[in-house]
Design a protein around this motif. Structure first.
Motif, PDB file in Angstrom:
ATOM      1  N   VAL A 171     -26.230 -37.452  -0.170  1.00  0.00           N
ATOM      2  CA  VAL A 171     -26.671 -37.971  -1.476  1.00  0.00           C
ATOM      3  C   VAL A 171     -26.635 -39.496  -1.490  1.00  0.00           C
ATOM      4  CG1 VAL A 171     -26.120 -38.083  -3.939  1.00  0.00           C
ATOM      5  CG2 VAL A 171     -25.970 -35.897  -2.717  1.00  0.00           C
ATOM      6  N   MET A 172     -25.552 -40.076  -0.976  1.00  0.00           N
ATOM      7  CA  MET A 172     -25.408 -41.533  -0.982  1.00  0.00           C
ATOM      8  C   MET A 172     -26.462 -42.213  -0.101  1.00  0.00           C
ATOM      9  SD  MET A 172     -21.247 -41.857  -0.805  1.00  0.00           S
ATOM     10  CE  MET A 172     -21.316 -43.633  -0.605  1.00  0.00           C
ATOM     11  N   LEU A 173     -26.734 -41.634   1.068  1.00  0.00           N
ATOM     12  CA  LEU A 173     -27.707 -42.236   1.982  1.00  0.00           C
ATOM     13  C   LEU A 173     -29.120 -42.164   1.423  1.00  0.00           C
ATOM     14  CD1 LEU A 173     -26.297 -40.929   5.382  1.00  0.00           C
ATOM     15  CD2 LEU A 173     -26.463 -43.317   4.654  1.00  0.00           C
ATOM     16  N   TYR A 174     -29.348 -41.235   0.508  1.00  0.00           N
ATOM     17  CA  TYR A 174     -30.647 -41.168  -0.164  1.00  0.00           C
ATOM     18  C   TYR A 174     -30.895 -42.458  -0.934  1.00  0.00           C
ATOM     19  CZ  TYR A 174     -34.379 -39.559  -3.261  1.00  0.00           C
ATOM     20  OH  TYR A 174     -35.564 -39.430  -3.945  1.00  0.00           O
ATOM     21  N   PHE A 175     -29.829 -43.018  -1.517  1.00  0.00           N
ATOM     22  CA  PHE A 175     -29.958 -44.238  -2.315  1.00  0.00           C
ATOM     23  C   PHE A 175     -29.668 -45.502  -1.517  1.00  0.00           C
ATOM     24  CE2 PHE A 175     -28.954 -41.065  -5.593  1.00  0.00           C
ATOM     25  CZ  PHE A 175     -30.021 -41.283  -6.448  1.00  0.00           C
ATOM     26  N   HIS A 176     -28.664 -45.426  -0.647  1.00  0.00           N
ATOM     27  CA  HIS A 176     -28.166 -46.650  -0.012  1.00  0.00           C
ATOM     28  C   HIS A 176     -28.187 -46.556   1.507  1.00  0.00           C
ATOM     29  CE1 HIS A 176     -26.964 -48.026  -3.960  1.00  0.00           C
ATOM     30  NE2 HIS A 176     -26.279 -46.916  -4.147  1.00  0.00           N
ATOM     31  N   GLY A 177     -29.230 -45.985   2.036  1.00  0.00           N
ATOM     32  CA  GLY A 177     -29.341 -45.918   3.484  1.00  0.00           C
ATOM     33  C   GLY A 177     -29.414 -47.310   4.098  1.00  0.00           C
ATOM     34  N   ILE A 178     -28.602 -47.555   5.106  1.00  0.00           N
ATOM     35  CA  ILE A 178     -28.633 -48.835   5.815  1.00  0.00           C
ATOM     36  C   ILE A 178     -29.756 -48.769   6.837  1.00  0.00           C
ATOM     37  CG2 ILE A 178     -27.290 -50.439   7.232  1.00  0.00           C
ATOM     38  CD1 ILE A 178     -24.769 -49.015   6.111  1.00  0.00           C
ATOM     39  N   PRO A 179     -30.763 -49.650   6.774  1.00  0.00           N
ATOM     40  CA  PRO A 179     -31.954 -49.529   7.619  1.00  0.00           C
ATOM     41  C   PRO A 179     -31.676 -49.222   9.083  1.00  0.00           C
ATOM     42  CG  PRO A 179     -32.227 -51.326   6.078  1.00  0.00           C
ATOM     43  CD  PRO A 179     -30.828 -50.821   5.894  1.00  0.00           C
ATOM     44  N   VAL A 180     -30.771 -49.972   9.722  1.00  0.00           N
ATOM     45  CA  VAL A 180     -30.511 -49.766  11.142  1.00  0.00           C
ATOM     46  C   VAL A 180     -29.819 -48.421  11.370  1.00  0.00           C
ATOM     47  CG1 VAL A 180     -29.301 -50.632  13.164  1.00  0.00           C
ATOM     48  CG2 VAL A 180     -30.413 -52.237  11.604  1.00  0.00           C
ATOM     49  N   VAL A 181     -28.791 -48.144  10.543  1.00  0.00           N
ATOM     50  CA  VAL A 181     -28.042 -46.888  10.678  1.00  0.00           C
ATOM     51  C   VAL A 181     -28.928 -45.700  10.333  1.00  0.00           C
ATOM     52  CG1 VAL A 181     -26.064 -45.570   9.822  1.00  0.00           C
ATOM     53  CG2 VAL A 181     -25.864 -48.038  10.203  1.00  0.00           C
ATOM     54  N   ASN A 182     -29.780 -45.871   9.339  1.00  0.00           N
ATOM     55  CA  ASN A 182     -30.613 -44.777   8.844  1.00  0.00           C
ATOM     56  C   ASN A 182     -31.552 -44.237   9.913  1.00  0.00           C
ATOM     57  OD1 ASN A 182     -30.322 -43.613   6.299  1.00  0.00           O
ATOM     58  ND2 ASN A 182     -32.434 -44.091   5.778  1.00  0.00           N
ATOM     59  N   ILE A 183     -31.885 -45.054  10.895  1.00  0.00           N
ATOM     60  CA  ILE A 183     -32.737 -44.594  11.987  1.00  0.00           C
ATOM     61  C   ILE A 183     -32.058 -43.445  12.724  1.00  0.00           C
ATOM     62  CG2 ILE A 183     -33.730 -45.232  14.230  1.00  0.00           C
ATOM     63  CD1 ILE A 183     -34.111 -48.045  13.135  1.00  0.00           C
ATOM     64  N   TYR A 184     -30.749 -43.520  12.818  1.00  0.00           N
ATOM     65  CA  TYR A 184     -29.987 -42.523  13.564  1.00  0.00           C
ATOM     66  C   TYR A 184     -29.366 -41.462  12.666  1.00  0.00           C
ATOM     67  CZ  TYR A 184     -30.437 -46.195  17.054  1.00  0.00           C
ATOM     68  OH  TYR A 184     -30.950 -47.137  17.899  1.00  0.00           O
ATOM     69  N   CYS A 185     -28.857 -41.875  11.546  1.00  0.00           N
ATOM     70  CA  CYS A 185     -28.183 -40.930  10.655  1.00  0.00           C
ATOM     71  C   CYS A 185     -28.513 -41.232   9.207  1.00  0.00           C
ATOM     72  CB  CYS A 185     -26.668 -40.980  10.870  1.00  0.00           C
ATOM     73  SG  CYS A 185     -25.782 -39.811   9.837  1.00  0.00           S
ATOM     74  N   GLY A 186     -29.368 -40.397   8.640  1.00  0.00           N
ATOM     75  CA  GLY A 186     -29.749 -40.540   7.243  1.00  0.00           C
ATOM     76  C   GLY A 186     -29.328 -39.316   6.455  1.00  0.00           C
ATOM     77  N   ALA A 187     -30.003 -39.094   5.340  1.00  0.00           N
ATOM     78  CA  ALA A 187     -29.651 -37.989   4.446  1.00  0.00           C
ATOM     79  C   ALA A 187     -29.778 -36.632   5.133  1.00  0.00           C
ATOM     80  CB  ALA A 187     -30.533 -38.044   3.201  1.00  0.00           C
ATOM     81  N   LYS A 188     -30.852 -36.450   5.899  1.00  0.00           N
ATOM     82  CA  LYS A 188     -31.063 -35.121   6.507  1.00  0.00           C
ATOM     83  C   LYS A 188     -30.081 -34.856   7.649  1.00  0.00           C
ATOM     84  CE  LYS A 188     -34.912 -36.425   9.619  1.00  0.00           C
ATOM     85  NZ  LYS A 188     -34.754 -37.885   9.426  1.00  0.00           N
ATOM     86  N   GLU A 189     -29.656 -35.896   8.375  1.00  0.00           N
ATOM     87  CA  GLU A 189     -28.660 -35.695   9.428  1.00  0.00           C
ATOM     88  C   GLU A 189     -27.324 -35.267   8.829  1.00  0.00           C
ATOM     89  OE1 GLU A 189     -31.974 -37.516  11.125  1.00  0.00           O
ATOM     90  OE2 GLU A 189     -30.780 -38.382   9.499  1.00  0.00           O
ATOM     91  N   SER A 190     -26.922 -35.917   7.742  1.00  0.00           N
ATOM     92  CA  SER A 190     -25.674 -35.539   7.071  1.00  0.00           C
ATOM     93  C   SER A 190     -25.768 -34.120   6.522  1.00  0.00           C
ATOM     94  CB  SER A 190     -25.370 -36.521   5.927  1.00  0.00           C
ATOM     95  OG  SER A 190     -25.147 -37.822   6.431  1.00  0.00           O
ATOM     96  N   PHE A 191     -26.924 -33.787   5.982  1.00  0.00           N
ATOM     97  CA  PHE A 191     -27.148 -32.428   5.480  1.00  0.00           C
ATOM     98  C   PHE A 191     -27.058 -31.431   6.637  1.00  0.00           C
ATOM     99  CE2 PHE A 191     -29.649 -28.787   4.153  1.00  0.00           C
ATOM    100  CZ  PHE A 191     -29.253 -28.601   2.834  1.00  0.00           C
ATOM    101  N   GLY A 192     -27.614 -31.793   7.785  1.00  0.00           N
ATOM    102  CA  GLY A 192     -27.564 -30.929   8.958  1.00  0.00           C
ATOM    103  C   GLY A 192     -26.127 -30.650   9.395  1.00  0.00           C
ATOM    104  N   VAL A 193     -25.267 -31.670   9.308  1.00  0.00           N
ATOM    105  CA  VAL A 193     -23.855 -31.489   9.656  1.00  0.00           C
ATOM    106  C   VAL A 193     -23.219 -30.440   8.750  1.00  0.00           C
ATOM    107  CG1 VAL A 193     -21.589 -32.601   9.763  1.00  0.00           C
ATOM    108  CG2 VAL A 193     -23.614 -33.839  10.545  1.00  0.00           C
ATOM    109  N   ALA A 194     -23.523 -30.515   7.448  1.00  0.00           N
ATOM    110  CA  ALA A 194     -22.969 -29.548   6.495  1.00  0.00           C
ATOM    111  C   ALA A 194     -23.423 -28.132   6.831  1.00  0.00           C
ATOM    112  CB  ALA A 194     -23.388 -29.921   5.073  1.00  0.00           C
ATOM    113  N   CYS A 195     -24.683 -27.981   7.263  1.00  0.00           N
ATOM    114  CA  CYS A 195     -25.198 -26.659   7.650  1.00  0.00           C
ATOM    115  C   CYS A 195     -24.512 -26.161   8.918  1.00  0.00           C
ATOM    116  CB  CYS A 195     -26.708 -26.723   7.864  1.00  0.00           C
ATOM    117  SG  CYS A 195     -27.661 -27.036   6.357  1.00  0.00           S
ATOM    118  N   MET A 196     -24.273 -27.058   9.866  1.00  0.00           N
ATOM    119  CA  MET A 196     -23.573 -26.677  11.096  1.00  0.00           C
ATOM    120  C   MET A 196     -22.152 -26.229  10.776  1.00  0.00           C
ATOM    121  SD  MET A 196     -24.900 -29.608  13.780  1.00  0.00           S
ATOM    122  CE  MET A 196     -24.108 -28.844  15.203  1.00  0.00           C
ATOM    123  N   MET A 197     -21.501 -26.928   9.872  1.00  0.00           N
ATOM    124  CA  MET A 197     -20.143 -26.560   9.484  1.00  0.00           C
ATOM    125  C   MET A 197     -20.118 -25.180   8.838  1.00  0.00           C
ATOM    126  SD  MET A 197     -17.634 -28.480  10.241  1.00  0.00           S
ATOM    127  CE  MET A 197     -17.394 -30.100  10.989  1.00  0.00           C
TER     128      MET A 197
END
Length: 362
Positions: A171-197
């Motif tokens: 949710v936070m990365l949807y609003f405040h994604g850091i451009p450089v970091v977002n290339i590697y880990c954005g909202a969908k990557e964090s969501f994917g982690v939750a699904c894996m868990m």
């Protein structure tokens, strides 16, 4: 808590259902059908990945990382570069053109700077992939989500806490994604982690046994959550909306559990259907890679049949509105069958050539 995670064929069956639903969704066969499929079909793959995680990997990061690199990074590089090299050829063939829009922009011929820039992104960011392998966002997301998932387990953070943190980050990365970091880990990557868990807990914390005990009630609840979600809180993993992240997650996990239970049942009760879908699941990467190019075969048939301008070949992923006039069936069959058949015969040819080569060397 169960400390042994063993592979069974129902996992490949579940992947088979997931990849079949992916191709079906990409045909845009109906508005509601599309919404229903998208409620869970991609989160399912992350759920399965967590389900299959072996705790032995926590003692050997090198082996775990090596598997992720071989199964996700190398295929992305191989096919990313292949389709990049073919970009201008595809443009001349009208598979890409400057008439039809994809993700808000039209295609153009690449010059050397375009090739160099996209090559850099492919190698170092797992992005910049071509339109015809647009589904490769999944490889990118699973690759980076896998390491975050591993980190949570290695730090012995409780999976429920990890789910909470991951969804909050999404949710936070949807609003405040850091451009450089977002290339590697954005909202969908964090969501994917939750699904894996969720998949990890489902297997390792005996939730699967609880589901079996109250199977009828669980199925009714899961079906209701998927249907209600498709109507009231519809979402897509690739285009997450912050205010629907949590309810979408609930529906996605419900759908994943339904597929896992269906897979277990079919594998136990039937052999022919089980083997058929399992083989499709074992070739999910090939289907992911080649189903969009295979769609172009059907698009050519539609163009010839209706006398449409050849520029419609660049309509992506299907030629609309003809797809909802029954042509989605051919898109679906070709999108699944051709990659599978092509892979089977390619493997046979390689095996035949290899055997001939080795026989001559003796």
């Amino acid at each position: 808590m169960n400390n042994t995670i063993q592979y069974d064929s129902s996992v490949s069956f579940a992947k088979g259902i997931g990849i079949i639903l992916m191709v079906l969704g990409h045909t845009y066969f109906s508005d509601y059908g599309f919404r229903l499929v998208y409620m869970f079909h991609m989160p399912l793959f992350f759920f399965v990945s967590g389900y299959c995680f072996k705790k032995a990997h926590l003692e050997n990061f090198r082996i775990y990382a090596g598997k992720r690199i071989r199964r996700l990074y190398f295929p992305f590089i191989k096919y990313g570069l292949l389709f990049l090299i073919l970009h201008n050829l595809f443009f001349y063939l009208n598979i890409y053109n400057d008439t039809f829009v994809f993700e808000g922009k039209v295609s153009h011929l690449y010059g050397l700077p375009d090739y160099l820039k996209n090559t850099f992104f492919i190698f170092f960011c797992l992005s910049g992939n071509e339109q015809l392998i647009g589904g490769y966002w999944f490889l990118h997301t699973l690759f980076f989500a896998s390491f975050i998932f591993y980190g949570f387990l290695k730090l012995k953070i409780h999976p429920m806490v990890a789910v909470f943190i991951s969804l909050l980050l999404s949710v936070m990365l949807y609003f405040h994604g850091i451009p450089v970091v977002n290339i590697y880990c954005g909202a969908k990557e964090s969501f994917g982690v939750a699904c894996m868990m969720a998949g990890y807990m489902y297997k390792s914390y005996s939730i699967e046994k609880f589901v079996d005990k109250y199977l009828v009630y669980v199925i009714l609840v899961c079906v209701s959550l998927v249907i209600l979600g498709s109507v009231y809180w519809y979402g897509e993993m690739l285009y997450l909306e912050w205010n629907r992240t949590i309810p979408y997650y609930v529906s996605a996990i419900a759908g994943s559990i339904l597929v896992m239970k269906l897979s277990k049942y079919v594998v136990e009760k039937t052999h022919y259907l089980s083997d058929f879908i399992t083989n499709i699941g074992n070739r999910s990467l090939e289907i992911l890679t080649w189903h969009f190019p295979c769609f172009k075969i059907v698009s050519l048939v539609i163009i010839a049949y209706y006398g449409l301008p050849i520029e419609h070949l660049a309509d992506f992923p299907v030629v609309r509105p003809y797809n909802i006039q029954g042509w989605w069936i051919l898109y679906f069959v070709i999108g699944v069958a051709v990659p599978v058949i092509g892979t089977v015969y390619t493997e046979k040819i390689i095996k035949f050539i290899s055997s001939k080569y080795h026989s001559r060397c003796r």
